[in-house]
Design an enzyme around this catalytic site. Sequence first.
Site, short mmCIF file in Angstrom:
data_model
loop_
_atom_site.label_atom_id
_atom_site.label_comp_id
_atom_site.label_asym_id
_atom_site.label_seq_id
_atom_site.Cartn_x
_atom_site.Cartn_y
_atom_site.Cartn_z
CG MET A 127 53.41 21.48 -9.76
SD MET A 127 53.46 20.76 -11.42
CE MET A 127 52.00 21.50 -12.14
CB THR A 143 42.88 16.23 -7.68
OG1 THR A 143 43.77 17.35 -7.81
CG2 THR A 143 41.51 16.76 -7.30
N PRO A 192 0.81 -1.22 0.00
CG PRO A 192 -0.74 -1.54 1.69
CD PRO A 192 0.59 -2.03 1.21
N GLY A 202 50.97 10.66 -8.48
CA GLY A 202 50.37 11.35 -7.35
C GLY A 202 49.10 12.05 -7.78
CG ASP A 209 55.02 10.48 -11.34
OD1 ASP A 209 55.85 10.05 -12.15
OD2 ASP A 209 54.09 11.23 -11.66
CE LYS A 248 66.06 8.32 -6.66
NZ LYS A 248 66.49 7.45 -5.54
#
Length: 425
Positions: free
Chosen positions: A330, A276, A44, A246, A193, A215
């Site tokens: 950055m 992020t 119902p 990352g 990374d 490297k």
Amino acid sequence: MTHQYLSGLVLDGRRVVVVGGGGVAQRRLPRLLEAGARIDLISPSITPTIEGLLGNSSLTWIERGYQTGDLDGAWYVVVATDDADVNDQVSAEAEERRVFCVRSDDRSRATAWTPASGQHDNVTIGVLGGGDHRRSAAVRDAILEGLRIGELAARDVDRRPGVYLVGGGPGDPDLITVRGRRLLAEADVVVADRLAPQQLLDELHPDVELYDAAKLPRGRAAQQEEINRILVERGREGKVVVRLKGGDPYVFGRGFEEALACAAAGVPWTVVPGITSSISVPAVSGIPVTHRGVTHEFTVVSGHIPPSHPDSLINWDALAQLHGTLVLLMAVQNLPAIAARLIEAGRPADTPAAAIADGTLPGQRMVTSDLAGIAEAMTEAGVGAPAIVVIGNVVNVAREATEPAADAAGAGESGSAGAGERGPA
């Protein structure tokens, strides 16, 4: 003790009757719909969440109580009302018609039990705990977690060759996605990374071929070419290649350059988004990049080259005219020049600002100042790259929320701010 025979029902296109429109039905319906069942829901009334499911053409709501004959043509029945007499009526009719019936109120009077279930890729996990639903759910969760993080992965069975561009999140290994962690467990090759969560590398299978992207040989100019070469070469060998980055692969991570290299070479590739740092690092530091009544926008900008550089693609003058939050990635080295340019173009010098270094990692540190003084404040506090810089009134909003607690604890205004995340330098 009742013994059960665990079986997978093929319900695609078959009629299933669900009696009751409350919380139990609400939990059962999504998986039945996912299985392709044609469901008649008899009740119902229904919950608002179930009402939202009615847009699915496979679900029909019959707005009344149960009536004899409602099981005609049914393959499976779920009884989930709070009326024992109705439940008895439905289960008795199901028994007479030899239709398997699940009861939410009394499993001892049912002919089928719903297992604690979950999905991992194309594998469905189902656990019956002998009537103890908490136990079965706990076992299910443990199995799913083991599959998701790779502890139960059969590497030779689960392998899906190709290149996977995986966002590792802001730095804390717990903040990588479930899929990202599973892929690391299945990987043959990992190209990582320096800003990727390094602790996860220690968990790799001993046979994994690991490349440190920070490297790689042949100098900085050739580094991306070398990364692309490794991804393509190993991908062509039929290996599972994880490119671990990352943050998110596509937020100033050059991830799509690597995708294009794979596509050009005919190597299958998949992106696995990550959290992020531009949003998460401020968040774990107590700074919301948006807040009602304070800002209606936020802008994420790369500061890897100064405003006066001929290669700059950023309209700094336009950014200075915005009233929202500005997040700089950055930008540590060029922050003095960036701040000066923003102020020159009209952004008030006293605009609140914060810098967060090593976000989400144990050594996270944050300093606050204003736009004119943030670069000097970072230098004086010894806060360097990698760091996220946040400019805008949301910094003051965060301060209003944290200062009372800090005062109560006798704490100072600057310093570390929880387990933050590492963002690009």
